[in-house]
Design an enzyme around this catalytic site. Sequence first.
Site, PDB file in Angstrom:
ATOM      1  CG  HIS A 150      -6.246   1.705   0.241  1.00 25.54           C
ATOM      2  ND1 HIS A 150      -5.076   2.258  -0.217  1.00 25.54           N
ATOM      3  CD2 HIS A 150      -5.882   0.603   0.967  1.00 25.54           C
ATOM      4  CE1 HIS A 150      -4.048   1.542   0.233  1.00 25.54           C
ATOM      5  NE2 HIS A 150      -4.517   0.532   0.926  1.00 25.54           N
ATOM      6  CB  CYS A 184      -0.926   0.009   1.211  1.00 29.25           C
ATOM      7  SG  CYS A 184      -1.727  -1.564   1.542  1.00 29.25           S
TER       8      CYS A 184
END
Length: 390
Positions: A335, A86
């Site tokens: 996200h 991420c």
Amino acid sequence: MRDAYIIGAGQTPFGAMPDESYRSLFTTAYERAVDSVPNGIDDGEVDEAVVGSLGVGGRQLGLSGPAATEHLGLHGIPSSRIENACAASGYSVRQAVQAVKSGMADVAIGGGVEIMTDMSSDVTKYWLGVSGETEWERLTGTTFAGVYAQMASAYIDQYEATSEHLSMVAVKNHANGAKNPNAHLGFECSLDEAVGAPTVADPLNLYHCCPTSDGAAAVLVASEDVVGEYTDDPIRVAGVGAASERVGLFQRDTYTAISSSGKAGRSAYEEAGIEPDDLDFAEVHDCFAIAELLAYEDLGFCERGEAYRLLEDGATDLDGDLPVNASGGLKSKGHPIGATGAGQVAEAYKQLSGKAGDRQVEDATLGLTHNVGGSGGAAVVHVLEREVAR
């Protein structure tokens, strides 16, 4: 080492975009970044590109940097992919900054792209899970919600915070995201709604978890030698910090802190010559609500165990002493793994340029972005500063 400056940044909306590809999304983000450069920029002036991507679903794992940039008119420049879960595009921005600071490039792109919504939930869990410890977490059935639930449970047991404080994170970030036209979940929610949502992994419920999103973001970084050609109001990269940690949660000394975040933050503060109290706003990595509470403490916004007080006092609200996640954060904005870190920098660029619209932080001159990979195996922090007009 030369100073590096953000001269432009852009992102796509984050969300489910079935008609887009990773190429079209990255092209849109790049075009928006170019359009944001005050004095303009030509494609031929870009010296290097670094693209962050996990490669969800296995698409274009090899040569995904050149594959993303081939439609931008940037043929021939060095173009590479960086993967750090991420934190991929947070690190791609860092690499672009390093290229500029070292003298290897005068202008570089740091960005990222991900498509996540075209697969079943089971497949998505698999691709998210590869960013955890493979043998003892993913292959034994642990999901990322489960990993962060362990962290939340340990935190609530150790300190005075409650699950309601997790819901307060969601309420705040949804209120901000409702003001962001790029947000995946751009709607407000009440505290009752956030408290009463279905359980995902106790004590985390649905409103404590960010969505999986499609999207892209791109950041243009220029050296001090050429920045004046592009803008009269430069945004300086005042400090950068990065660090790693054991990938598996079970391997760490504590479940109630992410040491890579703390190390990255301290390095960025030292390079910038500031303290946390000097910041005007922050974009932190709130993949789950507990992650935002940990970030407050890891980054020195408060003492250990005191994060919930910042929420209760409204300190991190949009009109508080230190607004956090004015964009809506991962929770509301979304996200798309490979694009998240660069998207944070794009938001900070807007804030420091005074172009954040209804979510604008008043008189913002110093901001921070904080991007985490996995459950903390990697972290990168940027401190950005608006300088006075030259």
